[in-house]
Design an enzyme around this catalytic site. Sequence first.
Site, PDB file in Angstrom:
ATOM      1  N   SER A 181       0.826  -1.206   0.000  1.00 18.26           N
ATOM      2  CA  SER A 181       0.000   0.000   0.000  1.00 18.26           C
ATOM      3  C   SER A 181       0.866   1.265   0.000  1.00 18.26           C
ATOM      4  CB  SER A 181      -0.931  -0.074   1.203  1.00 18.26           C
ATOM      5  OG  SER A 181      -1.979   0.842   1.092  1.00 18.26           O
ATOM      6  N   ASP A 197     -10.240  -4.918  -4.103  1.00 21.19           N
ATOM      7  CA  ASP A 197      -9.417  -4.293  -3.070  1.00 21.19           C
ATOM      8  C   ASP A 197     -10.221  -3.401  -2.122  1.00 21.19           C
ATOM      9  OD1 ASP A 197      -6.349  -3.435  -2.458  1.00 21.19           O
ATOM     10  OD2 ASP A 197      -7.672  -1.717  -2.312  1.00 21.19           O
ATOM     11  N   HIS A 233      -8.454  -5.135   0.656  1.00 22.42           N
ATOM     12  CA  HIS A 233      -7.173  -4.448   0.827  1.00 22.42           C
ATOM     13  C   HIS A 233      -6.340  -4.957   2.004  1.00 22.42           C
ATOM     14  CE1 HIS A 233      -4.263  -1.348   0.047  1.00 22.42           C
ATOM     15  NE2 HIS A 233      -4.326  -0.929   1.296  1.00 22.42           N
TER      16      HIS A 233
END
Length: 303
Positions: free
Chosen positions: A112, A229, A284
């Site tokens: 990320s 995600d 995610h």
Amino acid sequence: SRSCMVGCQYEESPAGSRGPMLLLLLLVVAGVCVDSYKPVIIVHGIFDGPQQFQNLSRFIKKVHPGTEVTVIDLYDDLLSLQPLWKQVPDFRQSFNSIMKNAPDGVHLLCFSQGGLICRALLSTTPNHNVHTFISLSSPLAGQYGDTDYLQKVFHKTLKKNVHFICYNKFGQKVSICDYWNDPHQRLSYLRNNIFLPLLNGERPHSDMTAWRENFLQIEKLVLIGGPDDGVITPWQSSHFGFYDSSENVVEMQKQEFYLNDAFGLKTLDQRGDLVTCVHSGVKHTTWHSNFTVFRNCMEKWLT
Ligand SMILES: *[C@@H]1O[C@H](CO)[C@@H](O)[C@H](O)[C@H]1NC(C)=O
């Protein structure tokens, strides 16, 4: 590593002729060879820290016993909101000290927001020895979406108004603003965002050539992401795709920074060193704990 393999071959021929002692030696040497995986450095994402990467560390050690895995313990949790240009030098210190002790090189695995920190590290560190850089669901081309995550920071601000908060000197002191990419505010993004336009070579600067050279020292770039995600918006940003001014997603190969090879992406691709991995059904915050994803997208690059 290659030097290790040469060592193995060298021991092979005398072992055949000189009996069990040397055969034993060969086995020991071979064992050492198999175990010599490059160290893996992990950089965490926003609102998390080393704790969230215990599964991933376990996966790596399970398939590649003896691997030294380090999750850099800096700017954890809420501190991850600190400006990225402030975080990068501190991450660099840890990164350098691990690299220094790994003459055969290291792998960099970044999640990320961490993917952007890692790109900044790679671009601004001459003579780094990173072999594979794995970017795990990272907003590489920026972020434009008001997901739950962002509401923690921007509360009820609509995504179309976030640029008022982000694109100025004060906003740039919040990490998310450093990669906030509002497709309807292109000029303001290019002028006032002090991080992503530089990294992507969208705003030309004097270090661009050096940054590109540094970045291109990696041997493999692995991009992982997927449509479920739920945080990275558009999700294709994990593969360098992004919205145009009508919010249609333009894929990586049609992005200007790709076409003009602003930071080395096209070169990597043409060299055959750009790998993409798309998985659906992964939220995610679960990318790093999903063994299927690890098996299919990461394992083979971490040798
Ligand atoms: C793990 O990844 C697989 C493959 O993409 C996916 O189908 C599955 O839903 C994921 N599992 C979890 C718990 O996220």
